[in-house]
Design an enzyme around this catalytic site. Structure first.
Site, PDB file in Angstrom:
ATOM      1  N   SER A 113       0.856  -1.184   0.000  1.00 16.28           N
ATOM      2  CA  SER A 113       0.000   0.000   0.000  1.00 16.28           C
ATOM      3  C   SER A 113       0.892   1.234   0.000  1.00 16.28           C
ATOM      4  CB  SER A 113      -0.855  -0.054   1.264  1.00 16.28           C
ATOM      5  OG  SER A 113      -1.292   1.228   1.602  1.00 16.28           O
ATOM      6  N   SER A 114       0.376   2.339  -0.526  1.00 19.69           N
ATOM      7  CA  SER A 114       1.215   3.540  -0.605  1.00 19.69           C
ATOM      8  C   SER A 114       1.532   4.107   0.785  1.00 19.69           C
ATOM      9  CB  SER A 114       0.546   4.610  -1.461  1.00 19.69           C
ATOM     10  OG  SER A 114      -0.714   4.922  -0.926  1.00 19.69           O
ATOM     11  N   CYS A 115       0.847   3.601   1.837  1.00 21.23           N
ATOM     12  CA  CYS A 115       1.137   4.099   3.199  1.00 21.23           C
ATOM     13  C   CYS A 115       2.505   3.640   3.694  1.00 21.23           C
ATOM     14  CB  CYS A 115       0.054   3.690   4.178  1.00 21.23           C
ATOM     15  SG  CYS A 115       0.018   1.927   4.502  1.00 21.23           S
ATOM     16  N   TYR A 142       0.065  -1.105  10.599  1.00 16.87           N
ATOM     17  CA  TYR A 142      -0.283  -1.685   9.293  1.00 16.87           C
ATOM     18  C   TYR A 142       0.855  -1.450   8.303  1.00 16.87           C
ATOM     19  CZ  TYR A 142      -2.936  -2.267   4.938  1.00 16.87           C
ATOM     20  OH  TYR A 142      -3.382  -2.668   3.707  1.00 16.87           O
ATOM     21  N   LYS A 146       3.334  -4.126   6.347  1.00 19.15           N
ATOM     22  CA  LYS A 146       3.504  -4.166   4.888  1.00 19.15           C
ATOM     23  C   LYS A 146       4.981  -4.021   4.509  1.00 19.15           C
ATOM     24  CE  LYS A 146      -0.652  -4.729   3.326  1.00 19.15           C
ATOM     25  NZ  LYS A 146      -0.957  -5.957   2.572  1.00 19.15           N
ATOM     26  N   HIS A 185     -12.745   3.371   3.005  1.00 28.32           N
ATOM     27  CA  HIS A 185     -11.800   4.406   2.590  1.00 28.32           C
ATOM     28  C   HIS A 185     -12.604   5.567   2.011  1.00 28.32           C
ATOM     29  CE1 HIS A 185      -9.025   0.840   2.559  1.00 28.32           C
ATOM     30  NE2 HIS A 185      -8.402   1.699   3.345  1.00 28.32           N
TER      31      HIS A 185
HETATM   32  N1  NAP Z   1      -8.344  -0.832  -0.687  1.00 22.16           N
HETATM   33  C1  NAP Z   1      -7.352  -0.006  -0.960  1.00 22.16           C
HETATM   34  O1  NAP Z   1      -7.534   1.213  -1.137  1.00 22.16           O
HETATM   35  C2  NAP Z   1      -5.973  -0.520  -1.081  1.00 22.16           C
HETATM   36  C3  NAP Z   1      -4.995   0.389  -1.407  1.00 22.16           C
HETATM   37  C4  NAP Z   1      -3.708  -0.053  -1.512  1.00 22.16           C
HETATM   38  C5  NAP Z   1      -3.423  -1.373  -1.275  1.00 22.16           C
HETATM   39  N2  NAP Z   1      -4.367  -2.267  -0.968  1.00 22.16           N
HETATM   40  C6  NAP Z   1      -3.946  -3.642  -0.686  1.00 22.16           C
HETATM   41  O2  NAP Z   1      -4.629  -4.616  -1.412  1.00 22.16           O
HETATM   42  C7  NAP Z   1      -4.799  -5.796  -0.621  1.00 22.16           C
HETATM   43  C8  NAP Z   1      -6.259  -6.174  -0.604  1.00 22.16           C
HETATM   44  O3  NAP Z   1      -7.021  -5.079  -0.121  1.00 22.16           O
HETATM   45  P1  NAP Z   1      -8.603  -5.033  -0.293  1.00 22.16           P
HETATM   46  O4  NAP Z   1      -8.973  -3.602  -0.317  1.00 22.16           O
HETATM   47  O5  NAP Z   1      -9.031  -5.951  -1.380  1.00 22.16           O
HETATM   48  O6  NAP Z   1      -9.046  -5.632   1.116  1.00 22.16           O
HETATM   49  P2  NAP Z   1     -10.372  -6.459   1.483  1.00 22.16           P
HETATM   50  O7  NAP Z   1     -11.476  -6.106   0.551  1.00 22.16           O
HETATM   51  O8  NAP Z   1     -10.562  -6.277   2.954  1.00 22.16           O
HETATM   52  O9  NAP Z   1      -9.945  -7.960   1.187  1.00 22.16           O
HETATM   53  C9  NAP Z   1      -9.041  -8.657   1.989  1.00 22.16           C
HETATM   54  C10 NAP Z   1      -9.310 -10.130   1.824  1.00 22.16           C
HETATM   55  O10 NAP Z   1      -8.402 -10.850   2.675  1.00 22.16           O
HETATM   56  C11 NAP Z   1      -9.132 -11.829   3.391  1.00 22.16           C
HETATM   57  N3  NAP Z   1      -8.485 -12.131   4.656  1.00 22.16           N
HETATM   58  C12 NAP Z   1      -8.210 -11.283   5.671  1.00 22.16           C
HETATM   59  N4  NAP Z   1      -7.627 -11.943   6.689  1.00 22.16           N
HETATM   60  C13 NAP Z   1      -7.532 -13.234   6.275  1.00 22.16           C
HETATM   61  C14 NAP Z   1      -7.027 -14.404   6.899  1.00 22.16           C
HETATM   62  N5  NAP Z   1      -6.488 -14.370   8.133  1.00 22.16           N
HETATM   63  N6  NAP Z   1      -7.091 -15.568   6.224  1.00 22.16           N
HETATM   64  C15 NAP Z   1      -7.648 -15.616   4.993  1.00 22.16           C
HETATM   65  N7  NAP Z   1      -8.132 -14.543   4.349  1.00 22.16           N
HETATM   66  C16 NAP Z   1      -8.075 -13.369   4.996  1.00 22.16           C
HETATM   67  C17 NAP Z   1     -10.497 -11.212   3.617  1.00 22.16           C
HETATM   68  O11 NAP Z   1     -11.443 -12.185   3.923  1.00 22.16           O
HETATM   69  P3  NAP Z   1     -12.628 -11.835   4.960  1.00 22.16           P
HETATM   70  O12 NAP Z   1     -13.287 -10.607   4.442  1.00 22.16           O
HETATM   71  O13 NAP Z   1     -13.472 -13.053   4.944  1.00 22.16           O
HETATM   72  O14 NAP Z   1     -11.949 -11.603   6.275  1.00 22.16           O
HETATM   73  C18 NAP Z   1     -10.720 -10.540   2.258  1.00 22.16           C
HETATM   74  O15 NAP Z   1     -11.230 -11.461   1.327  1.00 22.16           O
HETATM   75  C19 NAP Z   1      -4.253  -5.458   0.767  1.00 22.16           C
HETATM   76  O16 NAP Z   1      -2.964  -5.981   0.895  1.00 22.16           O
HETATM   77  C20 NAP Z   1      -4.191  -3.960   0.786  1.00 22.16           C
HETATM   78  O17 NAP Z   1      -3.125  -3.486   1.553  1.00 22.16           O
HETATM   79  C21 NAP Z   1      -5.669  -1.878  -0.869  1.00 22.16           C
END
Ligand code: NAP
Length: 317
Positions: A113-115, A142, A146, A185
């Site tokens: 993540s950009s953070c 967090y 990362k 967000h």
């Molecule tokens: N959203 C943003 O703006 C953003 C920006 C930059 C980077 N990212 C990165 O992209 C990645 C995904 O983000 P996202 O926004 O898609 O998040 P998300 O919608 O919350 O998805 C995360 C997924 O991980 C699963 N998960 C969490 N803990 C787990 C565990 N212990 N075992 C198995 N599965 C688990 C969750 O399942 P459950 O829901 O069932 O717990 C969910 O399916 C992250 O690494 C994040 O840092 C996101």
């Protein structure tokens, strides 16, 4: 060393396929004709459980791993439950990256993540800014988790020759976004508030802060497309930024959102509330040098997201 070749027959495990980014990557792979996309629900495979992860990799031996599973949250959750964020993310990453290496995975993409970049990094932020200054405090646990994950990928690449690299997206929005008041967000949070204001005929929506901060936004399907490009065409190690280059002020975002949602009241700003970081724009030239470009502008992306949001709301009723 011959570079691994990702192709439509590769066995690709998308960890976190139920989340916004993981589901977009899974959709993109299916749309592009990848036949062997492997997924597991969180309830069937808890990635923070080292024994379960070991059993899974022993049985499945995926050739490619996309690590999009993480404990993710907004400012409120991050600042009140930092212990959970650092523990869960360190466990998930450590288990998956190490098992993937030991069980012969040929390529691993870790989503960061950009953070991870310093709070006062020069803009646009280049990958080399990593670890060059202090981080934003509100999501420090967090961000540190990362940074540990991307350092683990780099160290495994360096010491063991493991083909692991890390992708740093800007703010992601889109289908599958989280609209929870504590976990959302900026885009999903605003969409929900404008939607509720429209339904209840509120006269105005008050947006926190001055509206002047600038944010770079990428649609989740565009990010998924960038990830596929990187799986196919990128064989460097280390970190690569994945932003759209599309920057918008919170004020303009609120106005586009008002129009997309069809809210007819006023939009006002409350400057007594914190603005957060004034600007966060990444330098995406490593990615654009590969020929990749986003396919959607912000308004088109928000329209797609709102259509999905309203449909998913009506399904719940
Ligand atoms: N959203 C943003 O703006 C953003 C920006 C930059 C980077 N990212 C990165 O992209 C990645 C995904 O983000 P996202 O926004 O898609 O998040 P998300 O919608 O919350 O998805 C995360 C997924 O991980 C699963 N998960 C969490 N803990 C787990 C565990 N212990 N075992 C198995 N599965 C688990 C969750 O399942 P459950 O829901 O069932 O717990 C969910 O399916 C992250 O690494 C994040 O840092 C996101």
């Amino acid at each position: 060393m011959t570079e691994p070749h990702v192709n439509t027959d590769s066995l690709i495990y998308v960890a976190g396929h139920g989340g916004m980014v993981g589901s977009a990557i899974t959709r993109r792979l299916h749309d592009a004709g990848y036949r062997n996309v492997l997924t597991r629900n969180h309830s069937d495979l808890a990635l923070d459980d080292a024994v379960a992860v070991e059993e899974f990799f022993t049985a499945e031996r995926p050739e490619v791993v996309v690590l999009a599973a993480a404990k993710v949250g907004g400012i409120v959750a991050n600042s009140s439950r930092g212990a959970d964020f650092i523990r869960e993310n360190l466990k998930i990453q450590t288990n998956v990256i190490d098992a993937a290496y030991r069980h012969g995975t040929e390529k691993l993409l870790f989503l960061g993540s950009s953070c991870i970049y310093p709070k006062f990094a020069e803009q646009p932020i280049v990958e080399e800014a990593l670890l060059s200054g202090p981080l934003e405090k509100t999501n420090l646990p967090y961000a540190v988790a990362k940074i540990a994950g991307l350092t683990m990928c780099a160290a495994y690449a360096e010491q063991y020759g493991f083909n692991a690299f890390s992708v740093m997206p800007c703010n992601v929005y889109g289908i599958g976004d989280n609209f929870h008041p504590e976990h959302s967000h900026v885009v999903a949070g605003l969409m929900r508030r404008f939607h509720e204001a429209r339904l209840s005929n509120q006269p105005e929506v008050v947006v926190w802060g001055t509206g002047s901060p600038l944010r770079e936004l990428i649609d989740a399907d565009d990010l998924a497309d960038a990830c596929l490009t990187l799986l196919l065409d990128y064989d460097e190690r280390g970190v690569i930024n994945a932003g759209s280059g599309q920057e918008i002020s919170i004020r303009d975002l609120a106005l586009v959102m008002k129009s997309v949602v069809g809210f007819e009241g006023d939009v006002t700003f409350d400057p007594s509330r914190p603005d957060g970081t004034p600007r966060k724009l990444m330098d995406n030239s490593k990615l654009t040098d590969l020929g990749w470009r986003p396919s959607l502008g912000i308004e088109a992306g928000l329209k797609k997201m709102y259509a999905w949001f309203t449909e998913s709301q009506s399904e719940k009723q």
